[in-house]
Design a protein around this motif. Structure first.
Motif, mmCIF file in Angstrom:
data_model
loop_
_atom_site.group_PDB
_atom_site.id
_atom_site.type_symbol
_atom_site.label_atom_id
_atom_site.label_comp_id
_atom_site.label_asym_id
_atom_site.label_seq_id
_atom_site.Cartn_x
_atom_site.Cartn_y
_atom_site.Cartn_z
ATOM 1 N N LEU A 252 2.295 -32.022 73.168
ATOM 2 C CA LEU A 252 1.008 -31.696 72.553
ATOM 3 C C LEU A 252 0.044 -31.169 73.602
ATOM 4 O O LEU A 252 0.190 -31.439 74.796
ATOM 5 N N ALA A 253 -0.954 -30.435 73.145
ATOM 6 C CA ALA A 253 -2.009 -29.914 74.033
ATOM 7 C C ALA A 253 -3.362 -30.188 73.404
ATOM 8 O O ALA A 253 -3.488 -30.308 72.178
ATOM 9 N N ASP A 254 -4.388 -30.293 74.266
ATOM 10 C CA ASP A 254 -5.743 -30.519 73.760
ATOM 11 C C ASP A 254 -6.371 -29.192 73.332
ATOM 12 O O ASP A 254 -5.706 -28.143 73.315
ATOM 13 N N ALA A 255 -7.656 -29.228 72.999
ATOM 14 C CA ALA A 255 -8.332 -28.024 72.489
ATOM 15 C C ALA A 255 -8.349 -26.889 73.500
ATOM 16 O O ALA A 255 -8.402 -25.708 73.143
ATOM 17 N N GLU A 256 -8.306 -27.221 74.812
ATOM 18 C CA GLU A 256 -8.302 -26.188 75.857
ATOM 19 C C GLU A 256 -6.897 -25.725 76.209
ATOM 20 O O GLU A 256 -6.709 -24.900 77.106
ATOM 21 N N GLY A 257 -5.889 -26.267 75.545
ATOM 22 C CA GLY A 257 -4.511 -25.864 75.811
ATOM 23 C C GLY A 257 -3.831 -26.644 76.912
ATOM 24 O O GLY A 257 -2.724 -26.285 77.327
ATOM 25 N N ASN A 258 -4.462 -27.732 77.396
ATOM 26 C CA ASN A 258 -3.863 -28.541 78.458
ATOM 27 C C ASN A 258 -2.935 -29.592 77.851
ATOM 28 O O ASN A 258 -3.313 -30.286 76.895
ATOM 29 N N PRO A 259 -1.716 -29.728 78.386
ATOM 30 C CA PRO A 259 -0.798 -30.749 77.874
ATOM 31 C C PRO A 259 -1.401 -32.147 77.995
ATOM 32 O O PRO A 259 -2.094 -32.460 78.961
ATOM 33 N N LEU A 260 -1.144 -32.985 76.998
ATOM 34 C CA LEU A 260 -1.666 -34.346 77.013
ATOM 35 C C LEU A 260 -0.893 -35.200 78.016
ATOM 36 O O LEU A 260 0.305 -35.003 78.221
ATOM 37 N N THR A 261 -1.594 -36.141 78.627
ATOM 38 C CA THR A 261 -0.974 -37.045 79.594
ATOM 39 C C THR A 261 -1.130 -38.481 79.114
ATOM 40 O O THR A 261 -2.074 -38.819 78.382
ATOM 41 N N VAL A 262 -0.207 -39.339 79.557
ATOM 42 C CA VAL A 262 -0.257 -40.758 79.192
ATOM 43 C C VAL A 262 -1.493 -41.405 79.810
ATOM 44 O O VAL A 262 -2.151 -42.246 79.183
#
Length: 528
Positions: A252-262
């Motif tokens: 998944l990615a956030d609104a800015e396109g950055n992959p989500l991290t734990v």
């Protein structure tokens, strides 16, 4: 039965003794030393006062060996030297069955004793050993008394605690005593024992269950650690990850396109973790978002998950498609009447050969679809009925029905929207009162055709731009440099293409301009 001193016992003649090898009597000797001789010998009296052994040669040998063991190591039997000597002397007086009636039948006696005797089953032996242990006897003492290996005695003790499935397997002979004892580590897990027994290879089934047990223990330890760290633990979602609503954070990615991290989202609301221990790999935590779209996340890879909004959209689209299909089906009945009047007879069809020629010239592959039309059987007579006029009627009908069938298609492979639009216009020109459903269908066809043309124009423009860029690159590559303007061979300067008044390789001056007569420029001789 009487007691006979061991020195009075005589072996059968060698040629009458069926046993070639009496085997090792060490275990039997141990048992006799502990418990005495339990089974008497069978003997035949002789005229010299001694007795011939008919059954019991190994027992006689074991008695001698037992007496030697007692005298040699009294401590082994918890006896003093005097007690051991007394027991050894007692063993020398051997109980015997005197059977004079068997005289001359020595061979049959040996066969009956050794051939018909049945050994105890593993289950029976295990039960006996278990009872002896229950009576309080020491495993070593039982081993000495019975001649059974100490490991087997201990195996019987282990089998006593096994689940019912293992007991049945032992009783039926599916497992031997030692094999059953190997299940001891799963004595508290009846399900695991049943799975092991269903396997075709005991060693492999045991190894597989050990692996499962170890993974289960590691998963429990990991679950405890994750809970202590504050994560929300859930079960593995159904159909994860291919078509579940939930998705792993790394996908998944956030609104800015950055992959989500734990580290950032693992403990956030709406996020959780489950332990993946389904494979043979080590159990691992899988951090997930339980509703990615609701939290503003985007999926980085395609899945089979369909959101509720998308499901609603598809259902609405399917409902609209069914409604449109019903309307078009009713419209087809109306149009069929018009087509029967238009080309339903030889005379009528002859007036519309222009339709045949246009369709055959522009869209010849549509003619093959004519046989799928509901009117095909009515308007296309069988070949055996053909006359020149009927052939013409059939050709016109096949072409018209082919394009009419194609005009109802809106999507799919090789759909020709231009042909469909042409046919709807032709129907109107020919006097057909197009129905509302067909008007709607034609509008959808026109929209699809417009989008198709726009896409084609954009593709052609992109192709033209790419070709122009390639040509520009080629022109730049072809532009001559200063070093390419020198002549390599200036003997007669026929191939000299240097710029005006450039010095050639031979040192001459050449002017590219032509003179007034149109002749090529002349060469000036090089300076001396």
């Amino acid at each position: 039965m009487q007691t006979v001193h061991i020195d009075q016992l005589v072996d059968l003649d060698a040629d009458r003794d069926l046993r070639e090898d009496r085997g090792d009597v060490a275990a039997l000797a141990e048992s006799i030393a502990e418990l005495g001789l339990l089974e008497p010998l069978t003997v035949i009296p002789r005229e010299d006062g001694r007795f011939t052994i008919y059954a019991g040669h190994r027992r006689r040998d074991a008695v001698r060996r037992a007496a030697e063991l007692l005298v040699a190591d009294p401590d082994h039997y918890d006896l003093s030297a005097e007690q051991a000597a007394a027991r050894a002397e007692q063993l020398h007086h051997v109980p015997c069955y005197e059977r004079p009636d068997l005289a001359g039948r020595d061979v049959l006696t040996q066969i009956a004793e050794n051939g018909e005797r049945l050994s105890l089953t593993d289950a029976e032996r295990a039960r006996g050993l278990q009872l002896a242990l229950v009576d309080g006897l020491d495993a070593r003492a039982i081993a000495r008394a019975t001649g059974i290996k100490l490991a087997t005695v201990r195996a019987a003790d282990k089998v006593a605690a096994l689940p019912e499935a293992a007991q049945k397997a032992l009783a039926t002979g599916q497992l031997g005593l030692d094999e059953a004892a190997s299940l001891d580590e799963f004595a508290d897990d009846a399900n695991a024992v049943e799975r092991i027994l269903r396997g075709s290879h005991l060693g492999y089934a045991l190894a597989e269950e050990r692996h499962k047990r170890d993974r289960k223990a590691k998963a429990a330890q990991l679950r405890e650690q994750l809970t202590a760290d504050g994560y929300v633990l859930v079960s593995k979602p159904k159909d994860f990850p291919w078509s579940s609503r939930e998705a792993e954070l790394g996908d998944l990615a956030d609104a800015e396109g950055n992959p989500l991290t734990v580290a950032e989202y693992g403990l956030a609301e709406g996020h959780a973790v489950f332990i993946d221990s389904a494979s043979y790999a080590e159990p691992r935590p899988v951090h997930i978002c339980r509703a990615p779209e609701a939290h503003g996340h985007t999926r980085l890879r395609p899945t089979g998950y369909v959101s509720p909004d998308e499901i609603a959209r598809r259902e609405a689209e399917e409902a609209a498609r069914r409604e449109h299909a019903e309307k078009m089906s009713a419209a087809r009945d109306v149009r069929a009447k018009f087509l029967r009047r238009l080309i339903g007879s030889q005379k009528a069809a002859a007036k519309h050969t222009d339709l045949l020629l246009t369709i055959a010239a522009r869209w010849p592959d549509l003619i093959d679809a004519g046989h799928r039309h509901p009117l095909a059987e009515q308007l296309c007579p069988q070949p055996e009925q053909w006359t020149p006029a009927r052939i013409q009627q059939c050709a016109v009908a096949t072409a018209v029905l082919g394009i009419d069938d194609h005009a109802e298609r809106l999507r799919g492979w090789n759909v020709k929207h231009e042909a469909a639009l042409w046919w709807w216009d032709q129907l109107t020109t020919l006097g057909y009162d197009i129905t509302p459903a067909e008007v709607e269908h034609r509008a959808a066809t026109q929209a699809a055709y417009t989008a198709e043309q726009a896409a084609r124009a954009a593709e052609q423009a992109a192709r033209a731009a790419a070709e122009a860029e390639d040509e520009e690159d080629e022109d730049q590559e072809d532009e001559p440099g200063a070093d390419e303007q020198d002549c390599e061979d200036c003997e007669d300067c026929e191939d000299c293409h240097a710029a005006p008044t450039q010095t050639t390789a031979a040192g001459c001056q050449w002017t590219a301009d032509t003179d007034e007569t149109g002749q090529d420029g002349e060469h000036d001789a090089p300076a001396a």
